[in-house]
Design a protein around this motif. Structure first.
Motif, mmCIF file in Angstrom:
data_model
loop_
_atom_site.group_PDB
_atom_site.id
_atom_site.type_symbol
_atom_site.label_atom_id
_atom_site.label_comp_id
_atom_site.label_asym_id
_atom_site.label_seq_id
_atom_site.Cartn_x
_atom_site.Cartn_y
_atom_site.Cartn_z
ATOM 1 N N TYR A 1 116.396 97.079 49.691
ATOM 2 C CA TYR A 1 116.036 97.701 50.939
ATOM 3 C C TYR A 1 115.179 96.981 51.944
ATOM 4 C CZ TYR A 1 118.073 102.008 48.826
ATOM 5 O OH TYR A 1 118.885 102.918 48.472
ATOM 6 N N TYR B 1 117.684 93.463 52.518
ATOM 7 C CA TYR B 1 119.084 93.587 52.784
ATOM 8 C C TYR B 1 119.259 94.826 53.732
ATOM 9 C CZ TYR B 1 120.318 90.159 49.262
ATOM 10 O OH TYR B 1 120.397 88.986 48.957
ATOM 11 N N GLY B 2 118.809 95.936 53.559
ATOM 12 C CA GLY B 2 119.029 97.026 54.565
ATOM 13 C C GLY B 2 119.609 98.270 53.779
#
Length: 500
Positions: free
Chosen positions: A30, A33-34
């Motif tokens: 999280y 990478y998103g």
């Protein structure tokens, strides 16, 4: 009971190790990478796990019964029976892989993070075969291999690989997929090594299409039970993925992964339950089975309640580990944790029903997942109709899961009680006595301390207070055997030798 305690104790340690290994994966995923990328990964992961369970052909629990009855059912050795299951599983796995390659929209409805994501499909055969290998080891009461494969190798390889791949330019975009694939195959080879050391290679084994067809047909109720039991935990992610943004799926998936901590605790007893139950069924000792269900059911719910309180009370701080954008899923986290607590009775009851009432258990499970699906879709549509945001869709999906799992526990416990002609409930009022002071402690930490103190000191204190009270007020001598390495069994006429 001593065998159950030893197996459960070993796998509970594994559960703690797995939790520690999984947290870095969430943090790295999280933070680096998103949320959107994790959302797309989540939907693909859900599809792969469901297909892998189908391809395992119910051997996670069915293998123990086949090996117990092996002498009457087949002239081959036990290792040959395991290889029969592995061959059938491999055939179904290849069919599943080909289907996803032909129709990638099934696994990637919101698109992919990179071209490398398609390699996630290759995890299906390894995932399915690992389930069979670990079930074979559990039949020999070898739970340590499950701990090594699922609690040490898989989560830590996934977390470490994810961190390393992020800094390799050519592979960073597909880091989530490649790290997942590496972890699944690392767990597979760990299980395979232990299996070959325990059982060796087959002797005189050859494929038998007619036997494999009969074996697969007999396994259908078990396949359905395994897939539906796990599917109830994954259906909500899949349905949200079809109606909400990738970011919403990512937030919900973070909450689901946190909730998987107490869920994995429940699964800690599954590997040892199957061989113990099948051996009692073979001699018709129904009273012993009822006692095992009550005992293991209480162990599970007692520990789950404590972990749920530890994670739910400082929920905003826990969700904040994934970043500020994740905090909106705190409400869903609390509901999901409650759902896992009410599900404990269903899981323990099902561990017996899959052997003595397969079709009835399957019918109940089908009804439960249809109920969950209808409630999830209905609440998502309601949120759309009222103009509510995606966060309310996530909360609706969590609520649907809570209702479905609670209904499942009630029905399956009543059915099992009727069949065994003995009580099976795992509820004790001590759970309430222990929860009350823990809630008070948690309230003080959340109201008067910063978030880092809530997590570093508050969460462990909540759990410690709860465990102290439940130990004093809820655990009798028969319960405390779970925490003792040396068990002195109560003498019984028919038990004059030690269990292996």
């Amino acid at each position: 009971m001593a065998t159950l305690a030893k197996g459960g104790r070993t796998n509970t340690i594994g559960f703690l190790l797995r939790a520690l290994g999984g947290i870095p994966f969430l943090f790295i995923g999280y933070r680096l990478y998103g949320v959107d990328e994790m959302g797309r990964f989540a939907v693909a992961f859900v599809v792969i796990e469901i297909l892998a369970l189908i391809c395992a052909l119910g051997e996670k629990r069915g293998l123990a019964q086949r090996l117990t009855l092996g002498a009457e059912e087949d002239d081959g050795t036990r290792v040959n029976l395991v290889f029969d299951g592995m061959l059938a599983s491999l055939i179904f796995s290849l069919i599943a892989c080909a289907t996803l390659v032909a129709f990638p929209v099934i696994i990637f409805p919101s698109g992919t993070n990179s071209d490398l994501d398609m390699w996630m499909i290759a995890a299906i055969p390894a995932f399915a075969l690992t389930e069979i290998l670990l079930a074979a080891q559990a039949y020999r009461y070898d739970i340590a291999t499950t701990v090594r494969a699922r609690a040490l190798v898989e989560p830590w390889v996934k977390s470490l690989a994810l961190g390393v791949l992020f800094f390799i330019p050519m592979l960073s975009a597909g880091g989530l997929a490649l790290a997942f694939l590496a972890a699944i195959y690392a767990a597979f080879f760990t299980a395979l090594y232990a299996f070959l050391r325990t059982y060796g290679l087959p002797s005189g084994w050859r494929p038998r299409p007619r036997y494999l067809s009969k074996m697969t047909a007999r396994a259908l109720p078990l396949i359905g039970a395994d897939v539906i039991e796990r599917g109830t935990r994954l259906l909500d992610v899949f349905l949200i993925g079809q109606s909400a943004s990738a970011a919403t799926v990512g937030i919900y998936f973070f909450a689901k992964e946190i909730v998987s901590i107490p869920q994995k605790l429940k699964q800690s007893f599954e590997p040892i339950l199957s061989p113990v139950i099948t051996k009692n069924l073979k001699i018709g000792n129904m009273e012993a089975i009822a006692a095992q269900v009550r005992q293991v059911g209480f162990w599970i719910i007692a520990l789950q309640v404590g972990i749920a309180l530890m994670l739910a009370i400082p929920g905003e701080a826990v969700m904040g580990l994934g970043g500020p954008a994740i905090v909106g899923g705190t409400g869903a986290l609390a509901i999901l944790l409650a759902a896992e607590v009410v599900a404990s009775m269903a899981v323990v009851s099902e561990s017996v029903l899959v052997y003595i009432a397969r079709k009835r258990n399957l019918a109940i499970s089908v009804g439960i997942i249809l109920l969950q699906g209808a409630l999830t879709i209905g609440l998502i549509i309601l949120a759309d109709h009222l103009g509510l945001g995606d966060g309310f869709k996530a909360a609706g999906a969590a609520t649907a899961l809570f209702i479905a799992l609670g209904t499942s526990s009630l029905i399956k416990a009543l059915v099992l009680k009727t069949l065994l002609k003995a009580p099976v409930s795992n509820w004790r009022w001590a759970l309430v006595y222990a929860s009350a002071p823990a809630v008070v402690v948690g309230f003080l930490f959340t109201e008067f301390t910063p978030e880092w103190v809530e997590l570093a000191i508050g969460a462990p204190t909540i759990l410690a207070v709860y465990l102290w009270v439940i130990w004093k007020r809820g655990f009798g001598e028969e319960d405390k055997v779970l925490f003792r390495k040396k068990v002195v069994p109560i003498p019984e006429p028919e038990q004059t030798h030690s269990k292996p």
